[in-house]
Scaffold this motif. Sequence first.
Motif, PDB file in Angstrom:
ATOM      1  N   SER A 209      38.203  61.788  40.657  1.00  0.00           N
ATOM      2  CA  SER A 209      37.566  61.223  41.804  1.00  0.00           C
ATOM      3  C   SER A 209      36.691  60.014  41.566  1.00  0.00           C
ATOM      4  N   LEU A 210      36.097  59.856  40.394  1.00  0.00           N
ATOM      5  CA  LEU A 210      35.323  58.720  40.025  1.00  0.00           C
ATOM      6  C   LEU A 210      36.208  57.439  39.952  1.00  0.00           C
ATOM      7  N   ILE A 211      37.175  57.612  39.405  1.00  0.00           N
ATOM      8  CA  ILE A 211      38.342  56.527  39.170  1.00  0.00           C
ATOM      9  C   ILE A 211      38.961  56.354  40.522  1.00  0.00           C
ATOM     10  N   ALA A 212      39.263  57.012  41.354  1.00  0.00           N
ATOM     11  CA  ALA A 212      39.966  56.999  42.724  1.00  0.00           C
ATOM     12  C   ALA A 212      39.064  56.204  43.477  1.00  0.00           C
ATOM     13  N   GLY A 213      37.728  56.438  43.556  1.00  0.00           N
ATOM     14  CA  GLY A 213      36.803  55.638  44.137  1.00  0.00           C
ATOM     15  C   GLY A 213      36.262  54.434  43.799  1.00  0.00           C
ATOM     16  N   ILE A 214      36.400  54.115  42.641  1.00  0.00           N
ATOM     17  CA  ILE A 214      36.362  52.652  42.035  1.00  0.00           C
ATOM     18  C   ILE A 214      37.452  51.909  42.253  1.00  0.00           C
ATOM     19  N   LEU A 215      38.617  52.422  42.133  1.00  0.00           N
ATOM     20  CA  LEU A 215      40.096  51.459  42.340  1.00  0.00           C
ATOM     21  C   LEU A 215      39.935  50.585  43.599  1.00  0.00           C
ATOM     22  N   PRO A 216      39.758  51.147  44.729  1.00  0.00           N
ATOM     23  CA  PRO A 216      39.719  50.308  46.017  1.00  0.00           C
ATOM     24  C   PRO A 216      38.888  49.014  45.846  1.00  0.00           C
ATOM     25  N   ASN A 217      37.740  49.156  45.177  1.00  0.00           N
ATOM     26  CA  ASN A 217      36.862  47.904  45.281  1.00  0.00           C
ATOM     27  C   ASN A 217      37.402  47.201  43.877  1.00  0.00           C
ATOM     28  N   LEU A 218      38.254  47.539  43.209  1.00  0.00           N
ATOM     29  CA  LEU A 218      38.537  46.675  42.016  1.00  0.00           C
ATOM     30  C   LEU A 218      39.045  45.425  42.252  1.00  0.00           C
ATOM     31  N   PRO A 219      40.239  45.321  43.389  1.00  0.00           N
ATOM     32  CA  PRO A 219      40.402  43.855  43.755  1.00  0.00           C
ATOM     33  C   PRO A 219      39.558  43.058  44.205  1.00  0.00           C
ATOM     34  N   GLY A 220      38.583  43.448  44.846  1.00  0.00           N
ATOM     35  CA  GLY A 220      37.594  42.354  45.502  1.00  0.00           C
ATOM     36  C   GLY A 220      36.674  42.103  44.345  1.00  0.00           C
ATOM     37  N   PHE A 221      36.351  42.967  43.315  1.00  0.00           N
ATOM     38  CA  PHE A 221      35.626  42.526  42.368  1.00  0.00           C
ATOM     39  C   PHE A 221      36.112  41.350  41.420  1.00  0.00           C
ATOM     40  N   LEU A 222      37.508  41.775  41.221  1.00  0.00           N
ATOM     41  CA  LEU A 222      37.960  40.690  40.295  1.00  0.00           C
ATOM     42  C   LEU A 222      38.103  39.521  41.042  1.00  0.00           C
ATOM     43  N   LEU A 223      38.418  39.276  42.267  1.00  0.00           N
ATOM     44  CA  LEU A 223      38.277  38.136  42.997  1.00  0.00           C
ATOM     45  C   LEU A 223      36.956  37.425  42.981  1.00  0.00           C
ATOM     46  N   GLN A 224      35.832  38.490  43.093  1.00  0.00           N
ATOM     47  CA  GLN A 224      34.510  37.845  43.001  1.00  0.00           C
ATOM     48  C   GLN A 224      34.103  36.908  41.682  1.00  0.00           C
ATOM     49  N   ILE A 225      34.849  37.535  40.633  1.00  0.00           N
ATOM     50  CA  ILE A 225      34.466  36.992  39.452  1.00  0.00           C
ATOM     51  C   ILE A 225      35.424  35.920  38.915  1.00  0.00           C
ATOM     52  N   LYS A 226      36.397  35.676  39.911  1.00  0.00           N
ATOM     53  CA  LYS A 226      37.492  34.592  39.835  1.00  0.00           C
ATOM     54  C   LYS A 226      38.419  34.938  38.524  1.00  0.00           C
ATOM     55  N   LEU A 227      39.002  36.331  38.413  1.00  0.00           N
ATOM     56  CA  LEU A 227      39.779  36.475  37.535  1.00  0.00           C
ATOM     57  C   LEU A 227      41.140  36.625  37.982  1.00  0.00           C
ATOM     58  N   VAL A 228      41.562  36.850  39.318  1.00  0.00           N
ATOM     59  CA  VAL A 228      42.630  36.663  39.839  1.00  0.00           C
ATOM     60  C   VAL A 228      42.613  35.516  40.984  1.00  0.00           C
ATOM     61  N   SER A 229      43.877  35.186  41.403  1.00  0.00           N
ATOM     62  CA  SER A 229      43.993  34.309  42.567  1.00  0.00           C
ATOM     63  C   SER A 229      43.707  34.994  43.893  1.00  0.00           C
ATOM     64  N   PRO A 230      43.030  34.383  44.927  1.00  0.00           N
ATOM     65  CA  PRO A 230      42.862  34.763  46.210  1.00  0.00           C
ATOM     66  C   PRO A 230      44.002  35.399  47.036  1.00  0.00           C
ATOM     67  N   THR A 231      45.205  35.005  46.378  1.00  0.00           N
ATOM     68  CA  THR A 231      46.438  35.562  47.089  1.00  0.00           C
ATOM     69  C   THR A 231      46.969  36.654  46.312  1.00  0.00           C
ATOM     70  N   ALA A 232      46.241  37.199  45.311  1.00  0.00           N
ATOM     71  CA  ALA A 232      46.802  38.222  44.674  1.00  0.00           C
ATOM     72  C   ALA A 232      47.062  39.717  45.336  1.00  0.00           C
ATOM     73  N   PHE A 233      45.915  39.950  46.168  1.00  0.00           N
ATOM     74  CA  PHE A 233      45.901  40.967  47.060  1.00  0.00           C
ATOM     75  C   PHE A 233      45.822  40.699  48.730  1.00  0.00           C
TER      76      PHE A 233
END
Length: 266
Positions: A194-218
């Motif tokens: 349940s913990l992992i499932a709750g974290i995963l939806p927020n992971l793309p936004g966090f990666l975008l925030q710290i600029k590890l992925v392109s804004p068009t990645a998700f």
Amino acid sequence: MVGFWATLSLNIPDFTRYAKSQKAQINGQIIGLPPSMTLFAFIGVAVTSATAIVYGNTIWDPVQLAGKFENKIMVSFAMIAVAISTLATNIAANIVSPANDFSNIWPRKINFRIGGYITGIIGVLIFPWKLVSDPGGYIFTWLVGYSSLLGPVGGIMIVDYYFVRRQQLIVDDLYKSHGNYSYKNGFNSAAIISLIAGILPNLPGFLLQIKLVSPTAFPAWISQLYNYAWFVGFFISGFIYWSLMYKFRVQSYEFRVVPETHTLNS
């Protein structure tokens, strides 16, 4: 503000366990937390908005704002208030919980005071002034980022206590390695999933925030979930945990009936 208070909401038992009754801790939290949180949020928004009018740019840091005052008495009063509030906040919100955690790791060698010293040293070593140097990074990377972790934890804890346990805890088993809460090899697989499932939806936004992925990645709607990270993680983890525990409870986690004297009722 939700991210800011998410830490204290999880370790509030460090304080409420000393309450004289359930009613006392409920009244203490109702009077102490929601009004003050709302008032501080309003003052922060109002004062920062006022600086844009008075000084031509927004100043969110109270220390920088105090530096704009010309009256020495006002500056002195403001800096004393900042010092007291910083000290009080750190002692209450940031030292008590980790000090208890460190003392529990090695009770024979680490008491609460030493745990507090360890917390203070680590607090300096992580360079917290770098976190607040950039308001955007502090708010959207740090506060929202760790709220995406604490939201799922809060959802699991609340669902477990109110809906799974129905406010009944076997106190003795809380301290047993093979009690009612030991699960399989000491880990509750339903909580971890349940913990992992709750974290995963927020992971793309966090990666975008710290600029590890392109804004068009998700897709845009996925990255926008990060703006509501605490709430997203809270409800997703809570619902999944309730669903899994309902299944596991029937199969292998059926609660044992114990005398009333050995249970803790809220």
